[in-house]
Design an enzyme around this catalytic site. Structure first.
Site, PDB file in Angstrom:
ATOM      1  N   LEU A 267       4.951 -16.848  -9.531  1.00  0.00           N
ATOM      2  CA  LEU A 267       5.962 -16.296  -8.631  1.00  0.00           C
ATOM      3  C   LEU A 267       6.497 -14.965  -9.129  1.00  0.00           C
ATOM      4  O   LEU A 267       7.101 -14.211  -8.370  1.00  0.00           O
ATOM      5  CB  LEU A 267       7.132 -17.276  -8.495  1.00  0.00           C
ATOM      6  CG  LEU A 267       6.790 -18.630  -7.889  1.00  0.00           C
ATOM      7  CD1 LEU A 267       7.945 -19.609  -8.102  1.00  0.00           C
ATOM      8  CD2 LEU A 267       6.477 -18.508  -6.408  1.00  0.00           C
ATOM      9  N   SER A 268       6.272 -14.665 -10.396  1.00  0.00           N
ATOM     10  CA  SER A 268       6.784 -13.444 -11.000  1.00  0.00           C
ATOM     11  C   SER A 268       6.128 -12.216 -10.397  1.00  0.00           C
ATOM     12  O   SER A 268       4.950 -12.231  -9.991  1.00  0.00           O
ATOM     13  CB  SER A 268       6.531 -13.478 -12.507  1.00  0.00           C
ATOM     14  OG  SER A 268       6.785 -12.225 -13.085  1.00  0.00           O
TER      15      SER A 268
ATOM     16  N   PRO B 120       7.722 -23.663 -13.614  1.00  0.00           N
ATOM     17  CA  PRO B 120       7.076 -22.462 -14.139  1.00  0.00           C
ATOM     18  C   PRO B 120       7.123 -21.292 -13.164  1.00  0.00           C
ATOM     19  O   PRO B 120       6.962 -21.449 -11.946  1.00  0.00           O
ATOM     20  CB  PRO B 120       5.637 -22.921 -14.389  1.00  0.00           C
ATOM     21  CG  PRO B 120       5.759 -24.384 -14.651  1.00  0.00           C
ATOM     22  CD  PRO B 120       6.848 -24.859 -13.731  1.00  0.00           C
ATOM     23  N   CYS B 121       7.295 -20.098 -13.748  1.00  0.00           N
ATOM     24  CA  CYS B 121       7.519 -18.901 -12.917  1.00  0.00           C
ATOM     25  C   CYS B 121       6.299 -17.995 -12.820  1.00  0.00           C
ATOM     26  O   CYS B 121       6.294 -17.057 -12.020  1.00  0.00           O
ATOM     27  CB  CYS B 121       8.692 -18.091 -13.488  1.00  0.00           C
ATOM     28  SG  CYS B 121       8.328 -17.312 -15.096  1.00  0.00           S
ATOM     29  N   GLN B 122       5.248 -18.247 -13.612  1.00  0.00           N
ATOM     30  CA  GLN B 122       4.201 -17.237 -13.779  1.00  0.00           C
ATOM     31  C   GLN B 122       3.575 -16.792 -12.457  1.00  0.00           C
ATOM     32  O   GLN B 122       3.283 -15.602 -12.265  1.00  0.00           O
ATOM     33  CB  GLN B 122       3.102 -17.758 -14.703  1.00  0.00           C
ATOM     34  CG  GLN B 122       3.537 -17.906 -16.156  1.00  0.00           C
ATOM     35  CD  GLN B 122       4.095 -19.279 -16.455  1.00  0.00           C
ATOM     36  OE1 GLN B 122       4.528 -20.007 -15.557  1.00  0.00           O
ATOM     37  NE2 GLN B 122       4.071 -19.662 -17.724  1.00  0.00           N
TER      38      GLN B 122
END
Length: 382
Positions: free
Chosen positions: A78-79, A74-76
């Site tokens: 790190l975005s 999941p990227c949330q």
């Protein structure tokens, strides 16, 4: 020759599996989301699928030894649009659950021969680069040589989607020669990646590889070719609704639309709604258009502003509507026989959260398969 084998973590609808394609066999797939798991089953069956939290996985649930473990975690957190929690966040921190399992497999002598980690480019800079360094330290400590590439899906499909791919090869896994150079190379190693690499420890730098795939052939389909006149699941907006959208545009973007109209040609563009500062410093909603033949990056439909709008200009008439789920899937490189969820938001989220399948195929062809050489012989779990 036997197929290469792989594990697919954070599998979603199996887009890494779609990209790896013929010559690759899935041993194990995992995702937390029941909705995404339903899409996975619809396309690949459930013989290899385990639905549940990656933190709770045990090595005895994961069969054999895979040539590759793929992890689009999941990227949330790190975005650049996220809250900045990085790998300490509740969602992006799922990386550590994945990593604990990889380490446990290593203790049993079943470490995957190669790993691919995919995420947003914000992973290079999150928390001042400490998250990228932490991943590098983990890989180096487990006996992997590794490198990283930034690959934009626009090299393969008409969607602007730059993503970070960390590729690692285990030193004890019989990996052959890895195509790598001695210095960074465009477009794979932008400045942010070079800076992030400099923050690694000396040991991690010693294990670093400047991966150098060959440039892909320029045969990208046009955005116009992927658009349907009678889409399923979305409707064309009324003239009044389209005019309201145009009214949100700053003069530069309104001029782009006017130029497309005056060209007399059929033009297909995309629009995102974003919050911008006006001349007084107040936050206002703006609609921003592009007509360069490339869609903006697909994102998950948490709110209306994150869903991409199409502008189709023909015979002097401007029409607008949301991108359909099938069009979103095409922009991810999925074939039209790929089974999408019935609900629009579920299908759009599946696409927006996924990895572009042609990029996966490119990495397999240019980096993974040459380095791995021959698949690992089948073996049972220890």
């Amino acid at each position: 020759m036997d197929d290469f084998t792989f594990y697919e973590f954070f599998a979603g609808g199996g887009m890494a599996r779609a990209g790896l394609g013929v010559g690759w066999r899935c041993l194990f797939a995992n995702d937390l989301s029941p909705k995404k798991a339903a899409a996975y089953r619809a396309n690949w069956g459930d013989a290899d699928l385990h639905v549940g939290d990656v933190h709770a996985l045990r090595p005895d649930q994961v069969p054999g030894q895979a040539d590759v473990a793929w992890g689009s975690f999941p990227c949330q957190d790190l975005s650049l649009a996220g809250a900045g929690a990085g790998l300490d966040g509740a969602r992006s921190g799922a990386f550590w659950g994945f990593w604990a399992l990889i380490e446990a497999l290593g203790v049993e002598g079943r470490a995957p021969r190669a790993l691919v980690l995919e995420n947003v480019c914000g992973a290079l800079t999150s928390r001042g680069g400490r998250d990228f360094a932490a991943i590098g330290e983990a890989l180096a400590g487990a006996g992997y040589r590794f490198g990283a590439l930034v690959i934009d899906a626009a090299l393969f499909v008409p969607q602007s989607r730059p993503r970070l791919f960390i590729v690692a090869f285990h030193e004890a896994a019989g990996v052959g020669s890895v195509a790598s150079g001695v210095s960074p190379r465009e477009p794979w190693h932008p400045k942010a990646l070079v800076v992030a690499r400099e923050r690694l420890s000396d040991e991690a730098k010693r294990r670093w590889l400047w991966l150098e795939p060959a440039a892909p052939r320029a045969n990208v389909a046009r955005l116009d070719d992927m658009i349907e006149d009678a889409p399923t699941g979305v409707r064309w907006r009324s003239a009044e609704q389209t005019e309201a959208l145009l009214a949100l545009m700053a003069p530069l973007h309104r001029a782009r639309v006017a130029a497309a109209v005056s060209s007399g040609e059929r033009r297909v563009g995309t629009v995102y709604r974003r919050m911008r500062l006006d001349a007084s410093g107040a936050r206002v909603q703006r609609a921003e258009a592009r007509f360069d033949g490339v869609a903006g990056c697909l994102r998950t439909p948490a709110g209306g502003s994150s869903r991409q709008t199409l502008l189709v200009i023909e015979n002097g008439v401007v029409r607008s509507r949301l991108l359909s789920a099938r069009e979103a899937a095409r922009l991810m490189g999925l074939p039209d026989d790929y089974v999408l969820p019935a609900k629009y938001n579920d299908a759009y989220k599946l696409a927006g959260d996924g990895v572009a399948a042609p990029v996966v195929r490119f990495l397999a062809e240019q980096v993974l398969e040459p380095a791995l050489g021959r698949p690992t012989p089948a073996r049972a779990a220890g």
